[in-house]
Design an enzyme around this catalytic site. Structure first.
Site, PDB file in Angstrom:
ATOM      1  N   LYS A  79      35.100 -69.586  12.977  1.00 55.54           N
ATOM      2  CA  LYS A  79      33.696 -69.896  12.679  1.00 55.54           C
ATOM      3  C   LYS A  79      32.960 -68.600  12.372  1.00 55.54           C
ATOM      4  CE  LYS A  79      29.795 -72.459  14.767  1.00 55.54           C
ATOM      5  NZ  LYS A  79      29.324 -73.159  15.980  1.00 55.54           N
ATOM      6  N   SER A 154      27.566 -77.796  15.037  1.00 53.58           N
ATOM      7  CA  SER A 154      27.441 -76.824  13.982  1.00 53.58           C
ATOM      8  C   SER A 154      28.777 -76.285  13.465  1.00 53.58           C
ATOM      9  CB  SER A 154      26.602 -75.645  14.457  1.00 53.58           C
ATOM     10  OG  SER A 154      27.231 -75.003  15.549  1.00 53.58           O
ATOM     11  N   SER A 178      28.617 -78.342  19.739  1.00 53.81           N
ATOM     12  CA  SER A 178      29.061 -77.934  18.400  1.00 53.81           C
ATOM     13  C   SER A 178      30.554 -77.802  18.195  1.00 53.81           C
ATOM     14  CB  SER A 178      28.404 -76.618  18.011  1.00 53.81           C
ATOM     15  OG  SER A 178      27.117 -76.877  17.555  1.00 53.81           O
TER      16      SER A 178
HETATM   17  N1  GLN Z   1      23.521 -79.520  17.628  1.00 55.98           N
HETATM   18  C1  GLN Z   1      22.987 -78.744  18.712  1.00 55.98           C
HETATM   19  C2  GLN Z   1      21.869 -77.885  18.215  1.00 55.98           C
HETATM   20  O1  GLN Z   1      21.466 -78.075  17.138  1.00 55.98           O
HETATM   21  C3  GLN Z   1      24.085 -77.941  19.346  1.00 55.98           C
HETATM   22  C4  GLN Z   1      24.441 -76.748  18.578  1.00 55.98           C
HETATM   23  C5  GLN Z   1      25.576 -75.975  19.158  1.00 55.98           C
HETATM   24  O2  GLN Z   1      26.280 -76.440  20.055  1.00 55.98           O
HETATM   25  N2  GLN Z   1      25.732 -74.770  18.676  1.00 55.98           N
HETATM   26  O3  GLN Z   1      21.355 -77.046  18.865  1.00 55.98           O
END
Ligand code: GLN
Length: 492
Positions: A79, A154, A178
């Site tokens: 990532k 994400s 994420s």
């Molecule tokens: N979708 C969540 C957010 O927007 C979690 C993001 C993540 O785990 N990095 O914050």
């Protein structure tokens, strides 16, 4: 070309026997990437030359009779919020578009030392804020099961890359879900370790008390292999735990007879829970029961408060962490300004996308002098209550079971006009981050459109082995993933 569904163990065997060289595997992997990337866009950068050089080193070591490290020649995607020395690390943001880290993150360093081959850096929501990989400044990623759907986020790039056979395994980060939510949307395994189990050094910070790095893979066994390599104390991360790393793989074959599995009542009562998701996850629970586990209904009364709590704490920490991008030290700079103040504000206005700006505004507000008690401190108190619910639950059960996401993958653009509705995608994953607990998502079925459904298992602190045990016993006997995405229809 056939999908790469070889496990790490199988690959290691073939490499040692000389049936396939690391270079051959890498070349196959790269041609797969070039074949599907025009549709998927899982990668921001494919590091083909570096991958071939990594692979050649492994083949040379084998030819010289050296003993091979545990991940020798394994093609891995990373990532793009994990720093890779000398290779762009953009966080999918204009702010870091040209950032080339002068150092390597601890997790990636451990992977290269274990012989892994870097295939490339994967797409994400900007600064890991989002649930669909649509907030990337460099374009969205598509879901390999149906390119009109999002891969989740994400870490959507890493999830899609693994699902489409563009690498053997990948790393992501999980602040509120994420890793697990995109794993569920893409039909792969995703693991978020206990907070502090895996070093955060070199992970670009989003919300430091929640962020954890973890693996994506096509099987539970492969996740165990990666976890073994990336776990362990790191003096460079002040929250890193000084505990031994268990031999994760040895728990995979243990029977689950007599283990107690708690079904969190509040998760199954959700209004927005897609009926097929509920049915499939409950069927998975029954399957575990048929293997000898005992199912127990558990109440975690504060579970559903997780989302409101998270959307105060995470933006607060993000607003502090992102204060460093001021146009002065590194990152994007708006050159055409008259003074320092306007240079800083214009650099931030142009360098950050709208979701990141929204989080900074919310976080700054929640931390401001007049509101910090009402919002930030209150949220921290609720966070403690959520943790206490879990503590109580784990007195009674070994692991907890929920769906990973209330729905299967949604259509691209579905939440474009309503960011709050997107936040609900993390309803079921966030509580484990708030409590610092390990959790895994693994495939347990498909909806009527053929989109994968994910099962989440949450464990007590440092009980990764128990999660891997239950997940692997399920995976080995339920055979859900005999179905793989049919990418042939979108390969030009
Ligand atoms: N979708 C969540 C957010 O927007 C979690 C993001 C993540 O785990 N990095 O914050």
């Amino acid at each position: 070309m056939a999908l790469n569904v070889m496990s790490i163990a199988e690959w290691q065997k073939r490499l040692k026997l000389g049936e396939l060289s690391a270079r051959e595997l890498t070349d196959q992997q790269l041609s797969r990437v070039f074949e599907v990337e025009p549709t998927l866009h899982a990668y921001l950068e494919v590091t083909a030359d570096r991958a071939r050089a990594d692979a050649d080193r492994i083949d040379a070591a084998r030819a010289a009779g050296e003993s091979l490290p545990p991940l020798a020649g394994v093609p891995i995607a990373i990532k793009d919020n994990l720093c890779t020395k000398g290779i762009n690390t953009t966080c999918s943001s204009r702010m870091l578009e040209h950032f080339v880290p002068p150092y390597e993150s601890t997790v990636t360093k451990r992977l290269w030392e274990a012989g892994a081959v870097l295939i490339g850096k994967t797409n994400l929501d900007e600064f890991a804020m989002g649930s669909s990989t649509e907030t990337s400044a460099f374009g969205a990623t598509s879901n390999p099961w149906d390119p009109s759907k999002v891969p989740g986020g994400s870490s959507g790039g890493s999830a899609a890359a693994v699902a489409a056979g563009e690498c053997m395994a990948a790393l992501g980060s999980d602040t509120g879900g994420s890793i697990r939510q995109p794993a569920s949307f893409c039909g792969v395994v995703g693991f978020k370790p206990t907070y502090g189990r895996v070093s955060r050094w070199g992970l670009v910070a989003f919300a430091s008390s929640l962020d954890q790095v973890g693996p994506f893979s096509t099987s539970v066994a492969d996740s165990a292999e990666l976890l073994k390599v990336i776990s362990g104390f790191d003096p460079l991360d002040s929250t890193s735990l000084k505990v031994d790393v268990p031999n994760y793989s040895s728990s995979l074959s243990k029977s689950i007879v007599g283990l107690r599995i708690g079904l969190i009542k509040e998760c199954f009562d959700q209004e927005g829970l897609q009926p097929e998701v509920k049915a499939s996850v409950l069927a998975a629970a029954e399957h575990l029961e048929s293997l000898g586990a005992e199912l127990v209904e558990i109440s975690c009364p504060r579970f559903n408060d997780g989302i409101a709590t998270y959307y105060v704490i995470a933006p607060s920490e993000a607003s502090a962490n992102l204060a460093r991008y001021d146009g002065v030290k590194y990152g994007y700079r708006y050159e055409d300004s008259e003074n320092l103040a306007s240079m800083t504000s214009m650099s931030r206005a142009k360098g950050f996308g709208s979701e990141v700006q929204r989080r900074i505004l919310i976080g700054t507000y929640a931390l401001s002098a007049g509101y910090v008690d009402a919002y930030y401190k209150k949220a921290q108190q609720v966070r403690t209550l959520i943790r206490k619910d879990f503590d109580r639950a784990f007195k009674n059960v070994d692991v907890l079971l929920t769906p990973t996401s209330p729905t299967t993958a949604f259509s691209a653009g579905a939440h474009a006009d309503d960011p709050l509705s997107m936040y609900l995608a993390d309803l079921l994953t966030i509580p484990a981050n708030l409590a610092g607990l390990p959790a895994i998502s693994l495939p347990c079925g498909f909806d009527e459109n053929g989109l994968p459904i994910g099962l989440q298992l949450i464990g007590n602190v440092l009980e990764e082995p128990k999660l891997l045990q239950v997940a692997s016993q399920y995976e080995l006997s339920a055979n859900v993933m005999s179905n793989i995405p049919d990418t042939e229809n979108f390969i030009p």
